[in-house]
Design an enzyme around this catalytic site. Structure first.
Site, PDB file in Angstrom:
ATOM      1  N   HIS A   1      -5.803   2.682  -4.019  1.00 56.14           N
ATOM      2  CA  HIS A   1      -5.811   2.958  -2.575  1.00 56.14           C
ATOM      3  C   HIS A   1      -6.334   4.386  -2.368  1.00 56.14           C
ATOM      4  CE1 HIS A   1      -4.945   2.020   1.492  1.00 56.14           C
ATOM      5  NE2 HIS A   1      -3.812   2.676   1.621  1.00 56.14           N
TER       6      HIS A   1
ATOM      7  N   HIS B   1      -5.829   9.180   0.211  1.00 58.04           N
ATOM      8  CA  HIS B   1      -5.677   8.398   1.438  1.00 58.04           C
ATOM      9  C   HIS B   1      -6.464   8.973   2.612  1.00 58.04           C
ATOM     10  CE1 HIS B   1      -3.818   5.753   4.421  1.00 58.04           C
ATOM     11  NE2 HIS B   1      -3.355   5.047   3.417  1.00 58.04           N
TER      12      HIS B   1
ATOM     13  N   HIS C   1       3.705  -2.099   3.189  1.00 56.97           N
ATOM     14  CA  HIS C   1       3.733  -0.767   2.578  1.00 56.97           C
ATOM     15  C   HIS C   1       5.029  -0.598   1.792  1.00 56.97           C
ATOM     16  CE1 HIS C   1       0.902  -0.498   5.941  1.00 56.97           C
ATOM     17  NE2 HIS C   1       0.267   0.379   5.192  1.00 56.97           N
TER      18      HIS C   1
ATOM     19  N   ASP D   1       0.823  -1.213   0.000  1.00 52.92           N
ATOM     20  CA  ASP D   1       0.000   0.000   0.000  1.00 52.92           C
ATOM     21  C   ASP D   1       0.857   1.264   0.000  1.00 52.92           C
ATOM     22  OD1 ASP D   1      -1.925  -1.893   0.439  1.00 52.92           O
ATOM     23  OD2 ASP D   1      -2.888  -0.827   2.100  1.00 52.92           O
ATOM     24  N   ASP D   2       0.197   2.329  -0.394  1.00 55.48           N
ATOM     25  CA  ASP D   2       0.672   3.703  -0.171  1.00 55.48           C
ATOM     26  C   ASP D   2       1.766   4.169  -1.119  1.00 55.48           C
ATOM     27  OD1 ASP D   2      -1.069   3.418   1.880  1.00 55.48           O
ATOM     28  OD2 ASP D   2       0.316   3.873   3.497  1.00 55.48           O
TER      29      ASP D   2
HETATM   30 NI    NI Z   1      -2.642   3.093   3.386  1.00 57.12          NI
END
Ligand code: NI
Length: 346
Positions: free
Chosen positions: A204, A208, A295, A153-154
């Site tokens: 995602h 965020h 991440h 993620d991210d």
């Molecule tokens: Ni996230």
């Protein structure tokens, strides 16, 4: 005299009795000490065997630290409730705020989980989901092979994403990258590499934010902007959604228009920021069907993945993307449903 004789006899008899009693009690005490000795020998024997076993156990892991961690790992954390708070450093969120959001997510996820309202809205034949590139290429296991999905993620974040892609390619492993839309322009080359290397790319959201706190219009904008930006960079079509912080109430799920994917194993890289801790936590809790949250934002995550990928394969796991995991398990992904793993959704 007779009286005296009698009492002497009685006295002697008593003495004889006492000496016999003395011999008896000596025998009992000898037997007692004998048994005690045998018991202590047995205890020392058992202790010796345990010590030998413990010595062998700690010799297996790669480092001493890891050995201690594995032995002392907390097994109660598998399948913990969503706590996706990672990945905000570069976007300047205060850690205090993250803590609050984390708490909010836990509450939300708990409540949502209790609703248990699995609504069955199947995607028609799963359309484009069937055609996506998922990584893992031609590695096919039999039906008994345990399968897990690594998710990142991210990102993208070039220095970390590239290291992760390198090791996944080296071991022909699949994975899903849940990309933050606002980062795509800055890291478009890295995103292209992820896609062209055959990994699943998914959303995602754009910025965020916790979708539960947004109006329906704002939620749709977060999702649409991300999908458009993704497709302007790589032709992914419709994509899976991982809601930030794992947080998606009923309204958000209905608006999503796609399957929502949380996780069943949080690597907690965002919390420990330590490769060895991440490795220990994953190896001590991983199981078939897990969706593992990581991440591609922290160097420690890249370090952990470099160890975990070959290690998980050596332990018999097949590493795939999220879509591939669900195909392997014969579970169709459904629009508007939030999944923690193929068998746990709402
Ligand atoms: Ni996230």
């Amino acid at each position: 005299m007779a009286g005296i004789d009698m009492s002497e006899k009685a006295e002697k008899g008593k003495m004889r009795g006492e000496s016999a009693k003395g011999a008896g009690s000596r025998r009992i005490s000898q037997a007692f000490w004998g048994i005690l000795m045998l018991c202590s020998l047995f205890v020392m024997f058992v202790a010796g065997i345990l010590a030998l076993r413990a010595g062998r156990g700690s010799a297996q892991p790669r480092t001493q630290d890891r050995a201690e961690g594995e032995n002392g790992a907390n097994p109660g954390k598998a399948g913990a409730e969503p706590a996706d708070v990672g990945g905000q450093d570069t976007e300047g969120f205060a850690s205090g705020q993250q803590g609050m959001e984390d708490l909010a997510v836990r509450t939300d996820a708990h409540t949502a989980g209790e609703e248990g309202d699995a609504q069955g809205k199947a995607l028609p034949e799963n359309g484009e989901m069937e055609d996506d590139l998922t990584g893992g290429g031609d590695v096919k296991g039999d039906e008994d092979t345990p399968v897990i999905a690594l998710t990142f993620d991210d990102g993208p974040f070039t220095p970390v994403t590239n290291r992760i892609v390198d090791v996944l390619l080296e071991y022909n492993a699949g994975a899903t990258f849940f990309v933050v839309g606002s980062r795509i322009d800055m890291y478009s080359d890295t995103l292209k590499r992820v896609y062209e290397s055959g990994f699943e790319v998914a959303s995602h959201t754009w910025s965020h934010k916790n979708l539960n706190g947004l109006s329906p219009e704002e939620v749709l904008k977060e999702l649409d902007d991300t999908r458009e930006k993704l497709n302007a960079c790589v032709p992914v079509g419709d994509v899976l959604l991982r809601p930030p912080y794992g947080s998606a109430n009923e309204s958000v799920r209905e608006l999503a228009g796609t399957p929502l994917i949380n996780w069943s194993l949080d690597s907690e890289d965002w919390k420990s920021r330590d490769a060895d801790t991440v490795i220990q936590h994953v190896l001590s809790t991983v199981k078939d069907g897990d969706i593992i949250l990581m991440h591609d934002l922290y160097e420690c995550t890249a370090g952990a993945v470099e160890y975990l990928v070959p290690e998980l394969i050596a332990r018999g796991y097949r590493l795939v993307s999220v879509s591939e995991l669900f195909r392997c398990k014969g579970i169709p992904l459904e629009e508007g449903i939030l999944y923690r793993n193929p068998w746990d959704c709402y």
